[in-house]
Design a protein around this motif. Structure first.
Motif, PDB file in Angstrom:
ATOM      1  N   ASP A 173       0.819  -1.227   0.000  1.00 24.87           N
ATOM      2  CA  ASP A 173       0.000   0.000   0.000  1.00 24.87           C
ATOM      3  C   ASP A 173       0.846   1.268   0.000  1.00 24.87           C
ATOM      4  O   ASP A 173       0.368   2.334  -0.384  1.00 24.87           O
ATOM      5  CB  ASP A 173      -1.022  -0.005   1.143  1.00 24.87           C
ATOM      6  CG  ASP A 173      -0.389  -0.268   2.498  1.00 24.87           C
ATOM      7  OD1 ASP A 173       0.636  -0.969   2.545  1.00 24.87           O
ATOM      8  OD2 ASP A 173      -0.925   0.226   3.507  1.00 24.87           O
ATOM      9  N   ASP A 174       2.125   1.146   0.425  1.00 23.99           N
ATOM     10  CA  ASP A 174       3.013   2.309   0.350  1.00 23.99           C
ATOM     11  C   ASP A 174       3.231   2.752  -1.098  1.00 23.99           C
ATOM     12  O   ASP A 174       3.424   3.931  -1.381  1.00 23.99           O
ATOM     13  CB  ASP A 174       4.380   1.980   0.969  1.00 23.99           C
ATOM     14  CG  ASP A 174       4.324   1.833   2.487  1.00 23.99           C
ATOM     15  OD1 ASP A 174       3.595   2.621   3.131  1.00 23.99           O
ATOM     16  OD2 ASP A 174       4.989   0.921   3.015  1.00 23.99           O
ATOM     17  N   LEU A 175       3.215   1.784  -2.007  1.00 23.19           N
ATOM     18  CA  LEU A 175       3.437   2.086  -3.416  1.00 23.19           C
ATOM     19  C   LEU A 175       2.294   2.929  -3.990  1.00 23.19           C
ATOM     20  O   LEU A 175       2.463   3.642  -4.978  1.00 23.19           O
ATOM     21  CB  LEU A 175       3.542   0.789  -4.235  1.00 23.19           C
ATOM     22  CG  LEU A 175       4.903   0.123  -4.396  1.00 23.19           C
ATOM     23  CD1 LEU A 175       5.565  -0.160  -3.072  1.00 23.19           C
ATOM     24  CD2 LEU A 175       4.774  -1.170  -5.179  1.00 23.19           C
ATOM     25  N   PHE A 176       1.118   2.814  -3.346  1.00 23.28           N
ATOM     26  CA  PHE A 176      -0.075   3.465  -3.870  1.00 23.28           C
ATOM     27  C   PHE A 176      -0.574   4.559  -2.922  1.00 23.28           C
ATOM     28  O   PHE A 176      -1.733   4.950  -2.973  1.00 23.28           O
ATOM     29  CB  PHE A 176      -1.180   2.421  -4.100  1.00 23.28           C
ATOM     30  CG  PHE A 176      -0.801   1.382  -5.124  1.00 23.28           C
ATOM     31  CD1 PHE A 176      -1.027   1.587  -6.483  1.00 23.28           C
ATOM     32  CD2 PHE A 176      -0.166   0.200  -4.725  1.00 23.28           C
ATOM     33  CE1 PHE A 176      -0.654   0.636  -7.426  1.00 23.28           C
ATOM     34  CE2 PHE A 176       0.209  -0.757  -5.674  1.00 23.28           C
ATOM     35  CZ  PHE A 176      -0.035  -0.540  -7.017  1.00 23.28           C
ATOM     36  N   PRO A 252       3.490  -4.496 -15.825  1.00 23.69           N
ATOM     37  CA  PRO A 252       4.393  -3.373 -16.125  1.00 23.69           C
ATOM     38  C   PRO A 252       4.013  -2.136 -15.293  1.00 23.69           C
ATOM     39  O   PRO A 252       2.825  -1.796 -15.209  1.00 23.69           O
ATOM     40  CB  PRO A 252       4.149  -3.115 -17.619  1.00 23.69           C
ATOM     41  CG  PRO A 252       3.544  -4.376 -18.140  1.00 23.69           C
ATOM     42  CD  PRO A 252       2.764  -4.963 -17.003  1.00 23.69           C
ATOM     43  N   LEU A 253       5.009  -1.501 -14.695  1.00 23.37           N
ATOM     44  CA  LEU A 253       4.724  -0.315 -13.883  1.00 23.37           C
ATOM     45  C   LEU A 253       4.062   0.778 -14.713  1.00 23.37           C
ATOM     46  O   LEU A 253       3.259   1.556 -14.196  1.00 23.37           O
ATOM     47  CB  LEU A 253       6.021   0.214 -13.245  1.00 23.37           C
ATOM     48  CG  LEU A 253       6.631  -0.631 -12.126  1.00 23.37           C
ATOM     49  CD1 LEU A 253       7.880   0.050 -11.571  1.00 23.37           C
ATOM     50  CD2 LEU A 253       5.630  -0.877 -10.998  1.00 23.37           C
ATOM     51  N   GLN A 259      -1.621   5.271 -10.812  1.00 25.95           N
ATOM     52  CA  GLN A 259      -1.944   4.847  -9.452  1.00 25.95           C
ATOM     53  C   GLN A 259      -0.751   4.942  -8.487  1.00 25.95           C
ATOM     54  O   GLN A 259      -0.929   5.208  -7.312  1.00 25.95           O
ATOM     55  CB  GLN A 259      -2.444   3.386  -9.459  1.00 25.95           C
ATOM     56  CG  GLN A 259      -3.863   3.206  -9.965  1.00 25.95           C
ATOM     57  CD  GLN A 259      -3.976   3.388 -11.472  1.00 25.95           C
ATOM     58  OE1 GLN A 259      -3.068   3.045 -12.217  1.00 25.95           O
ATOM     59  NE2 GLN A 259      -5.076   3.972 -11.920  1.00 25.95           N
ATOM     60  N   LEU A 260       0.425   4.685  -9.003  1.00 29.28           N
ATOM     61  CA  LEU A 260       1.608   4.665  -8.136  1.00 29.28           C
ATOM     62  C   LEU A 260       1.992   6.070  -7.684  1.00 29.28           C
ATOM     63  O   LEU A 260       1.767   7.044  -8.400  1.00 29.28           O
ATOM     64  CB  LEU A 260       2.799   4.033  -8.881  1.00 29.28           C
ATOM     65  CG  LEU A 260       2.675   2.535  -9.178  1.00 29.28           C
ATOM     66  CD1 LEU A 260       3.663   2.125 -10.264  1.00 29.28           C
ATOM     67  CD2 LEU A 260       2.908   1.708  -7.912  1.00 29.28           C
ATOM     68  N   VAL A 261       2.564   6.157  -6.483  1.00 32.04           N
ATOM     69  CA  VAL A 261       3.048   7.451  -6.011  1.00 32.04           C
ATOM     70  C   VAL A 261       4.576   7.489  -6.130  1.00 32.04           C
ATOM     71  O   VAL A 261       5.230   6.441  -6.200  1.00 32.04           O
ATOM     72  CB  VAL A 261       2.621   7.705  -4.542  1.00 32.04           C
ATOM     73  CG1 VAL A 261       1.108   7.785  -4.434  1.00 32.04           C
ATOM     74  CG2 VAL A 261       3.184   6.637  -3.597  1.00 32.04           C
ATOM     75  N   THR A 267       9.666   6.177 -14.239  1.00 31.52           N
ATOM     76  CA  THR A 267      10.254   7.324 -14.927  1.00 31.52           C
ATOM     77  C   THR A 267      10.398   6.965 -16.390  1.00 31.52           C
ATOM     78  O   THR A 267      10.216   5.814 -16.774  1.00 31.52           O
ATOM     79  CB  THR A 267      11.641   7.652 -14.333  1.00 31.52           C
ATOM     80  OG1 THR A 267      12.347   6.419 -14.198  1.00 31.52           O
ATOM     81  CG2 THR A 267      11.505   8.320 -12.980  1.00 31.52           C
ATOM     82  N   VAL A 268      10.744   7.939 -17.204  1.00 27.65           N
ATOM     83  CA  VAL A 268      10.828   7.677 -18.647  1.00 27.65           C
ATOM     84  C   VAL A 268      11.903   6.638 -18.941  1.00 27.65           C
ATOM     85  O   VAL A 268      11.674   5.639 -19.602  1.00 27.65           O
ATOM     86  CB  VAL A 268      11.087   8.973 -19.447  1.00 27.65           C
ATOM     87  CG1 VAL A 268      11.097   8.677 -20.946  1.00 27.65           C
ATOM     88  CG2 VAL A 268      10.023  10.019 -19.097  1.00 27.65           C
TER      89      VAL A 268
END
Ligand code: ZN
Length: 493
Positions: A173-176, A252-253, A259-261, A267-268
Motif C-alpha cells: 500500500d506504500d506504493l499506492f 508493467p509499472l 496509481q503509483l506514487v 520514470t521515462v
C-alpha cells in the motif's frame, strides 16, 4: 515460465520449477519501524592486524545488506538457508521469524518421518534474490524449496521490501499512497495479466483466482519491484492448479503510472540494476597468479630431483560455502602465515555479495572452486536447473576475480550420472570431514583432522564459521610438524 524476462536473475524461477513440497503457512508480521542499530557480533579476538583488515573489508556489494548462510550437512534432514540481514532490527526480526518457522516446520516433519520409519532424506533450501530499485529500495524475494522425502517437493515465495537509507520497510500500500481506491485498477490489471499468461492456460482455478485477486492489499503483499515491473507471487493452488507451481505474475509499472506514487512512479528511462564492482586490475592479478604458479612448479621440480624418495606428504585443505566477510579474511591470514595453499568452493550467491573477498582469495594464490549458487542438492534438480546453478556461479566468480573456477564440489557431496553429464568441471569430494558445521568448536577441528588425515587427504572445512577460523592455526601447526605440505586440490597427486 517467462524466464527471458528476468535475464541474469533466473535461478529463483528455476527453483520454482524444481519439484519440491511441504505445505508451509507463511505469515509475515510486519513490525513497527525501528532504526535501532543491530548490535554487531564481536569478532575481536584481540589481534590488532586482523581487526584492521576486517574493518577495511567492504561488507557487501549491496550497501547496508549482508547475506547469511546456514548449512546443515545432516544426512537425513539436510538444509541450506541463505537470508539477508541489515542494520535495521525490524527487518532482521521479520526475516528471522520467517526462517525460523520454515526450518522448524521442516525439522519437525522430518523428525516425524523418521519416527514412522521413513528412510528417504528430505531437503530444505531457502535462497533469495535481491532487486535494487531506482526508488532506493530493495526487493528481496525468498524462495523456499521443501522436500520431505515424499513424492513431491513444494516451492513457496516470500518477499520483503526495504529502503536501506531510511530503514523503512515498504509494503504494497506504500506504493499506492495507502489509497484504497487504487486497488480496483491493480486488481483488474493483475487479473488481466493472469488471464493472458500462457503458462497458466487451462490451469486456472477461476473461483480461487477471483478471490485471491480481490481488491485488498493483503492479496498483493507478496511482491517485488523488478526493473520496470511489479511482480506478484502466489502460492501453489492459490490461483491455479498444482501443475502451474507457485505462479508469478508481472504487471508493467507503466500500466500503473496513474496509481503509483513517487518514488515508485515509473520514470521515462528505467535505470539498469547496479552491478557488483569488478576488479579493475584483473589483468595484473592474472599475471601475478601465473608467476606464482610458475614459481611453484619450479620449486616442485627441484624437490622431485633432490628428494625423489623422501617426497613430502601432501594434504589439500578445502573451504566450502563462503566467501564470508569476517571468516574468510581470518582464514587467509592463517594460511599465509604457513605459506599454505588451499581451495575455496564458493557459493555464487555469496560471491555476488562479497566480490572483493572472492578476489582476495584468488590474489592470495588459492584455487577457486564452484559450489553452486544456492547450495541445493543437485540430484533433485533438472539438468537445466543444474546448468543454471553452475554457470551462474562460474560467471559471478569470473566477473569478481577475473578467473573461472577450475573445480566443482556438489553441495552435500551429492551427485549422480545425470549431473556429471551436465558438468564441465572436475568434481572434487573429500575424505576427511571435520564436521565443523556441526560441532562449531575450534578445539574439535584438530581432533577431527588428527584422527583421519593421511598423505593425499582432502580435508573438508567451511569458511563461514568463526570456530573454523579459530581452530585452523592448530591444524596447520600440527600438519606442518607431521611433515605435510599444503596444496590445492588440483595440485594433489
Ligand atoms: Zn557446502
Amino acid at each position: 515460465m517467462n524466464k527471458s524476462r528476468y535475464k541474469q536473475r533466473r535461478p529463483w524461477i528455476d527453483a520454482a520449477v524444481i519439484s519440491m513440497i511441504a505445505l508451509l503457512s507463511i505469515s509475515l508480521i510486519f513490525l513497527s519501524h525501528s532504526t535501532k542499530s543491530n548490535a554487531n557480533q564481536s569478532t575481536n579476538n584481540g589481534k590488532a592486524p586482523e581487526i584492521i583488515k576486517e574493518e577495511s573489508t567492504k561488507e557487501s556489494a549491496f550497501p547496508g545488506i549482508l547475506i547469511k548462510t546456514e548449512v546443515s550437512n545432516d544426512k537425513y534432514s539436510p538444509y541450506s538457508i541463505q537470508y539477508p540481514q541489515s542494520k535495521v532490527e525490524s527487518f532482521n526480526a521479520q526475516i528471522n521469524k520467517y526462517i525460523d518457522e520454515q526450518l522448524e516446520t521442516y525439522l519437525i516433519a522430518m523428525q516425524e518421518n523418521k519416527r514412522i520409519g521413513s528412510k528417504t532424506p528430505g531437503e530444505l533450501n531457502i535462497a533469495f534474490e535481491v532487486f535494487p530499485h531506482t526508488s532506493g529500495s530493495y526487493s528481496f524475494v525468498m524462495i523456499t524449496g521443501t522436500y520431505l522425502g515424499g513424492a513431491n517437493g513444494y516451492t513457496s515465495f516470500n518477499t520483503i521490501h526495504f529502503h536501506a537509507a531510511s530503514g523503512k520497510i515498504i509494503e504494497i500500500d506504500d506504493l499506492f499512497g495507502h489509497d484504497e481506491s487504487k486497488l480496483i485498477k491493480l486488481s483488474s490489471l493483475v487479473r488481466d495479466n493472469i488471464m493472458k499468461d500462457p503458462s497458466l492456460k487451462d490451469k486456472l482455478l477461476e473461483e480461487e483466482m477471483m478471490l485471491a485477486t480481490e481488491p485488498k492489499w493483503s492479496n498483493f503483499e507478496k511482491f517485488a519491484l523488478i526493473d520496470d515491473t511489479l511482480v506478484l507471487y502466489f502460492d501453489e493452488y492459490e490461483i491455479a492448479n498444482g501443475s502451474a507451481g507457485a505462479p508469478i505474475i508481472s504487471v508493467p509499472l507503466a500500466e500503473l503510472s496513474e496509481q503509483l506514487v513517487a518514488p515508485f512512479k515509473p520514470t521515462v528511462s528505467v535505470e539498469v540494476l547496479p552491478k557488483p564492482p569488478v576488479e579493475e586490475d584483473s589483468e595484473n592479478i592474472r599475471e601475478e597468479k601465473e608467476e606464482e604458479k610458475n614459481n611453484g612448479i619450479e620449486t616442485e621440480t627441484q624437490d622431485d630431483e633432490q628428494t625423489e624418495n623422501a617426497k613430502k606428504k601432501q594434504v589439500a585443505l578445502t573451504f566450502d560455502d563462503g566467501p564470508d566477510p569476517k571468516v574468510t579474511p581470518k582464514i587467509l591470514a592463517t594460511l599465509a602465515k604457513y605459506d599454505a595453499k588451499a581451495t575455496f568452493f564458493m557459493l555464487g550467491s555469496r560471491v555476488e555479495f562479497y566480490p572483493e573477498i572472492a578476489n582476495n582469495v584468488l590474489e592470495a594464490g588459492h584455487e577457486l572452486g564452484n559450489h553452486t549458487w544456492t547450495h541445493a542438492n543437485l540430484t533433485n534438480m533438472s539438468s537445466d536447473a543444474i546448468t543454471e546453478e553452475v554457470s551462474r556461479t562460474n560467471n559471478i566468480i569470473e566477473k569478481s576475480t577475473g578467473e573461472t573456477p577450475t573445480v566443482f564440489r556438489p553441495p552435500y557431496g551429492a551427485f549422480n550420472d545425470d549431473m556429471l553429464n551436465v558438468l564441465s568441471l572436475p568434481v572434487v569430494l573429500w575424505d576427511v570431514d571435520t564436521l565443523d558445521w556441526k560441532h562449531r568448536d575450534a578445539t574439535q577441528l584438530l581432533a577431527s583432522v588428527k584422527s583421519s588425515v593421511h598423505d593425499g587427504s582432502t580435508i573438508l572445512m567451511h569458511d563461514i564459521h568463526l570456530s573454523t577460523a579459530q581452530g585452523l592455526e592448530s591444524v596447520l601447526a600440527y600438519l606442518t610438524s607431521e611433515g605435510y605440505t599444503f596444496v590445492t586440490v588440483s595440485e594433489l597427486d
